[in-house]
Design a protein around this motif. Structure first.
Motif, PDB file in Angstrom:
ATOM      1  N   GLN A 274      30.009 -60.846  49.637  1.00  0.00           N
ATOM      2  CA  GLN A 274      31.039 -59.830  49.354  1.00  0.00           C
ATOM      3  C   GLN A 274      31.865 -60.228  48.118  1.00  0.00           C
ATOM      4  O   GLN A 274      32.142 -59.404  47.257  1.00  0.00           O
ATOM      5  CB  GLN A 274      31.955 -59.649  50.579  1.00  0.00           C
ATOM      6  N   GLU A 275      32.191 -61.516  48.028  1.00  0.00           N
ATOM      7  CA  GLU A 275      32.968 -61.979  46.861  1.00  0.00           C
ATOM      8  C   GLU A 275      32.163 -61.828  45.570  1.00  0.00           C
ATOM      9  O   GLU A 275      32.668 -61.372  44.549  1.00  0.00           O
ATOM     10  CB  GLU A 275      33.355 -63.460  47.035  1.00  0.00           C
ATOM     11  N   THR A 276      30.874 -62.219  45.647  1.00  0.00           N
ATOM     12  CA  THR A 276      30.031 -62.151  44.446  1.00  0.00           C
ATOM     13  C   THR A 276      29.872 -60.712  43.970  1.00  0.00           C
ATOM     14  O   THR A 276      29.999 -60.410  42.771  1.00  0.00           O
ATOM     15  CB  THR A 276      28.630 -62.753  44.736  1.00  0.00           C
ATOM     16  N   VAL A 277      29.607 -59.821  44.921  1.00  0.00           N
ATOM     17  CA  VAL A 277      29.374 -58.416  44.576  1.00  0.00           C
ATOM     18  C   VAL A 277      30.627 -57.820  43.912  1.00  0.00           C
ATOM     19  O   VAL A 277      30.557 -57.117  42.906  1.00  0.00           O
ATOM     20  CB  VAL A 277      28.959 -57.640  45.851  1.00  0.00           C
ATOM     21  N   LYS A 278      31.781 -58.156  44.470  1.00  0.00           N
ATOM     22  CA  LYS A 278      33.046 -57.653  43.922  1.00  0.00           C
ATOM     23  C   LYS A 278      33.237 -58.182  42.488  1.00  0.00           C
ATOM     24  O   LYS A 278      33.570 -57.430  41.570  1.00  0.00           O
ATOM     25  CB  LYS A 278      34.181 -58.116  44.840  1.00  0.00           C
ATOM     26  N   ARG A 279      32.982 -59.481  42.326  1.00  0.00           N
ATOM     27  CA  ARG A 279      33.186 -60.096  41.001  1.00  0.00           C
ATOM     28  C   ARG A 279      32.282 -59.478  39.945  1.00  0.00           C
ATOM     29  O   ARG A 279      32.709 -59.157  38.852  1.00  0.00           O
ATOM     30  CB  ARG A 279      32.928 -61.605  41.056  1.00  0.00           C
ATOM     31  N   VAL A 280      30.986 -59.329  40.271  1.00  0.00           N
ATOM     32  CA  VAL A 280      30.087 -58.816  39.226  1.00  0.00           C
ATOM     33  C   VAL A 280      30.407 -57.349  38.924  1.00  0.00           C
ATOM     34  O   VAL A 280      30.297 -56.904  37.778  1.00  0.00           O
ATOM     35  CB  VAL A 280      28.584 -58.994  39.548  1.00  0.00           C
ATOM     36  N   TYR A 281      30.816 -56.613  39.956  1.00  0.00           N
ATOM     37  CA  TYR A 281      31.139 -55.189  39.725  1.00  0.00           C
ATOM     38  C   TYR A 281      32.343 -55.068  38.790  1.00  0.00           C
ATOM     39  O   TYR A 281      32.365 -54.244  37.888  1.00  0.00           O
ATOM     40  CB  TYR A 281      31.435 -54.499  41.065  1.00  0.00           C
ATOM     41  N   GLU A 282      33.312 -55.946  38.999  1.00  0.00           N
ATOM     42  CA  GLU A 282      34.520 -55.871  38.160  1.00  0.00           C
ATOM     43  C   GLU A 282      34.311 -56.448  36.769  1.00  0.00           C
ATOM     44  O   GLU A 282      34.960 -56.041  35.817  1.00  0.00           O
ATOM     45  CB  GLU A 282      35.668 -56.630  38.850  1.00  0.00           C
ATOM     46  N   ARG A 283      33.406 -57.429  36.646  1.00  0.00           N
ATOM     47  CA  ARG A 283      33.357 -58.187  35.390  1.00  0.00           C
ATOM     48  C   ARG A 283      32.156 -57.923  34.495  1.00  0.00           C
ATOM     49  O   ARG A 283      32.196 -58.276  33.310  1.00  0.00           O
ATOM     50  CB  ARG A 283      33.363 -59.687  35.699  1.00  0.00           C
ATOM     51  N   VAL A 284      31.056 -57.404  35.045  1.00  0.00           N
ATOM     52  CA  VAL A 284      29.848 -57.272  34.213  1.00  0.00           C
ATOM     53  C   VAL A 284      29.439 -55.797  34.120  1.00  0.00           C
ATOM     54  O   VAL A 284      29.004 -55.213  35.122  1.00  0.00           O
ATOM     55  CB  VAL A 284      28.675 -58.119  34.802  1.00  0.00           C
ATOM     56  N   PRO A 285      29.581 -55.184  32.943  1.00  0.00           N
ATOM     57  CA  PRO A 285      29.264 -53.760  32.813  1.00  0.00           C
ATOM     58  C   PRO A 285      27.855 -53.410  33.296  1.00  0.00           C
ATOM     59  O   PRO A 285      27.646 -52.369  33.923  1.00  0.00           O
ATOM     60  CB  PRO A 285      29.405 -53.495  31.308  1.00  0.00           C
ATOM     61  N   PHE A 286      26.891 -54.327  33.062  1.00  0.00           N
ATOM     62  CA  PHE A 286      25.518 -54.065  33.510  1.00  0.00           C
ATOM     63  C   PHE A 286      25.501 -53.798  35.018  1.00  0.00           C
ATOM     64  O   PHE A 286      24.874 -52.844  35.489  1.00  0.00           O
ATOM     65  CB  PHE A 286      24.616 -55.265  33.178  1.00  0.00           C
ATOM     66  N   HIS A 287      26.168 -54.667  35.786  1.00  0.00           N
ATOM     67  CA  HIS A 287      26.145 -54.524  37.240  1.00  0.00           C
ATOM     68  C   HIS A 287      26.911 -53.269  37.665  1.00  0.00           C
ATOM     69  O   HIS A 287      26.477 -52.554  38.567  1.00  0.00           O
ATOM     70  CB  HIS A 287      26.732 -55.767  37.920  1.00  0.00           C
ATOM     71  N   GLN A 288      28.047 -53.014  37.002  1.00  0.00           N
ATOM     72  CA  GLN A 288      28.829 -51.838  37.389  1.00  0.00           C
ATOM     73  C   GLN A 288      27.979 -50.568  37.237  1.00  0.00           C
ATOM     74  O   GLN A 288      27.922 -49.732  38.132  1.00  0.00           O
ATOM     75  CB  GLN A 288      30.084 -51.745  36.529  1.00  0.00           C
ATOM     76  N   LYS A 289      27.281 -50.498  36.110  1.00  0.00           N
ATOM     77  CA  LYS A 289      26.446 -49.325  35.850  1.00  0.00           C
ATOM     78  C   LYS A 289      25.307 -49.237  36.881  1.00  0.00           C
ATOM     79  O   LYS A 289      25.053 -48.151  37.446  1.00  0.00           O
ATOM     80  CB  LYS A 289      25.875 -49.436  34.427  1.00  0.00           C
ATOM     81  N   ALA A 290      24.675 -50.371  37.142  1.00  0.00           N
ATOM     82  CA  ALA A 290      23.547 -50.364  38.094  1.00  0.00           C
ATOM     83  C   ALA A 290      24.018 -49.970  39.500  1.00  0.00           C
ATOM     84  O   ALA A 290      23.348 -49.197  40.190  1.00  0.00           O
ATOM     85  CB  ALA A 290      22.883 -51.741  38.128  1.00  0.00           C
ATOM     86  N   PHE A 291      25.190 -50.468  39.910  1.00  0.00           N
ATOM     87  CA  PHE A 291      25.720 -50.130  41.244  1.00  0.00           C
ATOM     88  C   PHE A 291      26.063 -48.636  41.279  1.00  0.00           C
ATOM     89  O   PHE A 291      25.749 -47.943  42.244  1.00  0.00           O
ATOM     90  CB  PHE A 291      27.010 -50.925  41.552  1.00  0.00           C
ATOM     91  N   ASP A 292      26.704 -48.160  40.222  1.00  0.00           N
ATOM     92  CA  ASP A 292      27.103 -46.745  40.193  1.00  0.00           C
ATOM     93  C   ASP A 292      25.864 -45.849  40.268  1.00  0.00           C
ATOM     94  O   ASP A 292      25.837 -44.856  41.001  1.00  0.00           O
ATOM     95  CB  ASP A 292      27.900 -46.429  38.913  1.00  0.00           C
ATOM     96  N   GLU A 293      24.823 -46.231  39.514  1.00  0.00           N
ATOM     97  CA  GLU A 293      23.604 -45.419  39.529  1.00  0.00           C
ATOM     98  C   GLU A 293      22.951 -45.410  40.916  1.00  0.00           C
ATOM     99  O   GLU A 293      22.345 -44.430  41.322  1.00  0.00           O
ATOM    100  CB  GLU A 293      22.595 -45.950  38.495  1.00  0.00           C
TER     101      GLU A 293
END
Ligand code: DLL
Length: 438
Positions: free
Chosen positions: A24-43
């Motif tokens: 849960q901590e890792t997922v939150k961190r990458v979503y907030e900090r790495v645009p690649f992950h944010q975009k992939a999660f949103d998609e």
């Protein structure tokens, strides 16, 4: 000896709690900090809050090697570059390397994980340890190095290559532990014999071999040749480096995953569907503690299966099987899937053959022709006198028969005199593909 008794013998329900919190901590961190992950999660229509159980990981999108290439060099890092204290890369030979980074904490964790691994292999504080993994961008050399120091042993940072010198230092420094790729260990053994030494009479007691696929039959040969216990160590730079998993010397039956740091899944390589324990498929890892370069559901391309059964060494961690091979290295011979390690397993049952071999693929009109090139042992070569000896006809027939029986394929076999194939100083090239060469 178990280096971190608490984490390595944690009851499985407790380990699941540790993993869920860290996921849960890792997922939150990458979503907030790495645009690649944010975009992939949103998609994928998933938010960090949607991860409420470990099974919820299946809602997350996969990452592949191509994502690393497209974000070269640092775009997948989740920390400011000022916090990065080490950079490593893939050992790929073509194009740009894939780049990974580590913070000070990441290096601390990695060192501990490798220290655990060395104990699992039979290492003890006070050992002298000969580290013949390559130092450099490759994670093998430095990865082992820090772990050996952390465990309380003395590291000999010899790196790969200059084999005669390796032998001198093994004789003079009297190490108990040896780390190298299995193919380089063959090279070391050969050089010892060349120098008139008996490889069974060194100070070595255990070997930590990996970074490339190798078979159980190869283990038997190396253990016999050096009179040591050899364990398989696995890892990849994208996930961390060596130490993601390792066998224990007590059971030598599956590689214990450092589960408090890495969450493993097995998926169908074609559909991505998650497969149950015991079933073979592609290994997928999610990092649970990495700060600089966390990966989410990283498709390793490596084929293995997972086993949750308790182990006689006392560790409770999930074990993965030996890697059968990489998805990319799977040969499709007349419709049958074959990995080079499966060919290796058959070849090494023949005492006349040395453990040096290659699979060469040629284009024959519209069809592919698979040739297996394998060297004879020097002893057998001197027994038969010539590479044209008629004795080789029945030998070839017997090998071809065994390959056909155990793998269901027919290959063209070429038996070569000793020392015909190039020796490896790091990862062996087991497949030579000549199909696209003019
Ligand atoms: O090979 C890390 C390592 C160093 C592992 C030293 C063990 C010892 P890379 O260069 O990124 O990292 O290559 C990773 O090598 O995806 C597998 O295909 C293969 N590999 C690594 N260990 C094993 C093993 C290091 N024990 C890639 N058995 C991985 C089979 C292995 N294949």
């Amino acid at each position: 000896m178990i280096f971190n008794v608490e984490m390595e013998t944690l009851p499985r329900e407790k380990m699941a709690e540790v993993q869920l919190k860290r996921l849960q901590e890792t997922v939150k961190r990458v979503y907030e900090r790495v645009p690649f992950h944010q975009k992939a999660f949103d998609e994928a229509g998933v938010k960090p809050e949607d991860i409420q159980t470990l099974d919820d990981i299946q809602k997350l999108p996969f990452m592949k090697k191509k994502d690393l290439r497209e974000n070269y060099p640092f775009n997948l890092f989740a920390v400011d570059m000022k916090e990065v204290s080490r950079i490593h890369g893939s050992s790929g030979t073509k194009g740009k390397p894939t780049v990974v980074g580590y913070t000070k904490n990441d290096i601390e964790n990695w060192s501990e994980i490798v220290a655990r691994a060395i104990c699992s292999a039979g290492g003890e504080p006070g050992d002298i340890f000969h580290n013949a993994y390559g130092y450099g961008l490759f994670t093998g050399g430095l990865g082992l190095h820090y772990g050996i120091e952390r465990m309380g042993a003395a590291v000999v940072p010899i790196s790969g290559g200059n084999t005669p010198r390796q032998i001198t230092l093994i004789e003079d420094f009297q190490p108990r532990g040896l780390a190298a790729t299995p193919s380089y260990v063959l090279n070391i053994v050969e050089e010892m014999k060349k120098q008139g030494m008996n490889p069974r009479e060194t100070s070595l007691k255990y070997g930590i071999f990996g970074a490339e696929p190798w078979s159980e039959e190869m283990r038997e040969q190396l253990e016999e040749a050096l009179d040591i216990k050899a364990v398989d160590i696995y890892g990849l730079s994208e996930v961390m480096g060596p130490g993601v998993s390792i066998e224990c010397h007590e059971a030598q039956d599956g590689l214990h995953i450092a589960e408090d740091h890495f969450l493993a899944e097995i998926v169908d390589p074609n559909t991505g569907e998650v497969l149950p324990y015991g079933q073979e498929g592609e290994l997928v890892f999610t990092s649970l503690t990495k700060e600089a370069f966390p990966v989410i559901r990283y498709r390793t391309g490596d084929i293995a299966s997972l086993n949750p059964a308790p182990c006689k060494c006392g560790r409770t961690t999930l074990r993965m099987s030996r890697i059968k091979g990489r998805v990319d290295d799977m040969l499709i011979i007349r419709g049958v899937n074959v990995f080079p390690t499966e060919i290796e397993a058959v070849l090494l049952t023949f005492k006349q053959l040395a453990p040096h071999y290659q699979v060469v693929i040629e284009r024959d009109g519209a069809l592919d022709r698979f040739e297996v090139h394998c060297e004879l042992t020097p002893e057998y070569m001197s027994e038969i006198g010539s590479i044209d000896s008629p004795d080789l006809v029945p030998l070839k027939k017997a090998i071809g028969h065994d390959i056909k029986c155990s793998l269901g394929v027919t290959v063209v076999l070429r038996l070569l005199p000793p020392n015909s194939l190039v020796r490896s100083e790091s990862k062996a090239m087991r497949i030579v593909d000549n199909r696209n060469k003019a």
